[in-house]
Design a protein around this motif. Structure first.
Motif, PDB file in Angstrom:
ATOM      1  N   GLY A   1       0.809  -1.213   0.000  1.00  0.00           N
ATOM      2  CA  GLY A   1       0.000   0.000   0.000  1.00  0.00           C
ATOM      3  C   GLY A   1       0.841   1.261   0.000  1.00  0.00           C
ATOM      4  O   GLY A   1       0.562   2.211  -0.735  1.00  0.00           O
TER       5      GLY A   1
ATOM      6  N   TYR B   1       2.765   1.611  -3.596  1.00  0.00           N
ATOM      7  CA  TYR B   1       1.988   1.952  -4.784  1.00  0.00           C
ATOM      8  C   TYR B   1       0.835   2.922  -4.516  1.00  0.00           C
ATOM      9  O   TYR B   1       0.134   3.306  -5.444  1.00  0.00           O
TER      10      TYR B   1
ATOM     11  N   TRP C   1      -1.890   2.212  -2.635  1.00  0.00           N
ATOM     12  CA  TRP C   1      -3.124   1.423  -2.634  1.00  0.00           C
ATOM     13  C   TRP C   1      -3.630   1.247  -1.209  1.00  0.00           C
ATOM     14  O   TRP C   1      -2.938   1.540  -0.239  1.00  0.00           O
TER      15      TRP C   1
ATOM     16  N   LYS D   1       1.045   7.105  -1.342  1.00  0.00           N
ATOM     17  CA  LYS D   1       2.175   6.546  -2.086  1.00  0.00           C
ATOM     18  C   LYS D   1       3.496   7.098  -1.557  1.00  0.00           C
ATOM     19  O   LYS D   1       3.671   8.294  -1.402  1.00  0.00           O
TER      20      LYS D   1
END
Length: 197
Positions: A109, A112, A114, A119
């Motif tokens: 997470g 990237y 996510w 990020k």
């Protein structure tokens, strides 16, 4: 006369012998068979994780599963099947996988952007030992929410499928090798031979 591998005394001796026997039985070169198994093993991990994640998200069950498997912390205690299940070997194993899954979900997470993480953000608990304690504490108290909970459940369920994934990868490795790995390898060899001549 069949050739016996001399490494029967080593830790991996039985596996080498089993792979050699499978290679001879299926007439598949051993390196190609090993590469096929590795590719299939990874594919049988990625597909279930994605499937379980989106199923948990769609059904909204990630947080509920985390809470159901978290140990009871109240003083009065819980009785019946739920209490027995929380203390069972299966629930303890799932909690261990969920701790691993929470650590991986946070790492992916943050890398990237996510699962609700920013990020490139830096973990709030930088020391590895403290970070592992933080992940275990989050799982044990059931304080994992949203997509992170769904990812943790997906990871734990995929880990539970490991014996099935290994069996399926072994079963599919010879045909995968013949239809994909060997033709691709042959094509690369022909390309490099043309360039070198």
């Amino acid at each position: 006369m069949t050739s016996q591998l001399p490494s029967s005394k080593s830790k991996f001796g039985p596996y080498k012998q089993a792979l050699s026997a499978l290679s001879q039985r299926t007439r598949t070169p051993l390196p190609s068979l090993i590469l096929s198994f590795g590719i299939l093993h990874e594919l049988t991990a990625i597909a279930p994780i994605a499937g379980f994640f989106f199923a948990a998200r769609g059904l909204g069950v990630g947080e509920g599963v985390i809470r159901a498997l978290a140990p009871q912390t109240s003083a009065e205690g819980e009785r019946g099947f739920a209490a027995q299940f929380r203390e069972s070997w299966v629930a303890q194993r799932f909690r261990k996988w969920m701790v691993e899954g929470e650590a991986r979900a946070e790492r992916v997470g943050r890398r990237y952007g996510w699962l609700g993480y920013e990020k490139g953000s830096i973990p709030s608990v930088p020391l590895p030992g403290e970070q592992a304690k933080h992940h275990a504490e989050a799982v044990m108290t059931g304080r994992i929410a949203g997509d992170v909970a769904n990812a943790v459940v997906a990871y734990a369920l995929t880990k539970a499928l490991l014996p099935v994934r290994i069996g399926l990868s072994m079963y599919l490795a010879p045909p995968f090798s013949r239809t994909f790995v060997q033709p691709v390898t042959s094509a690369f060899i022909r390309i490099f031979r043309r360039k070198s001549s």
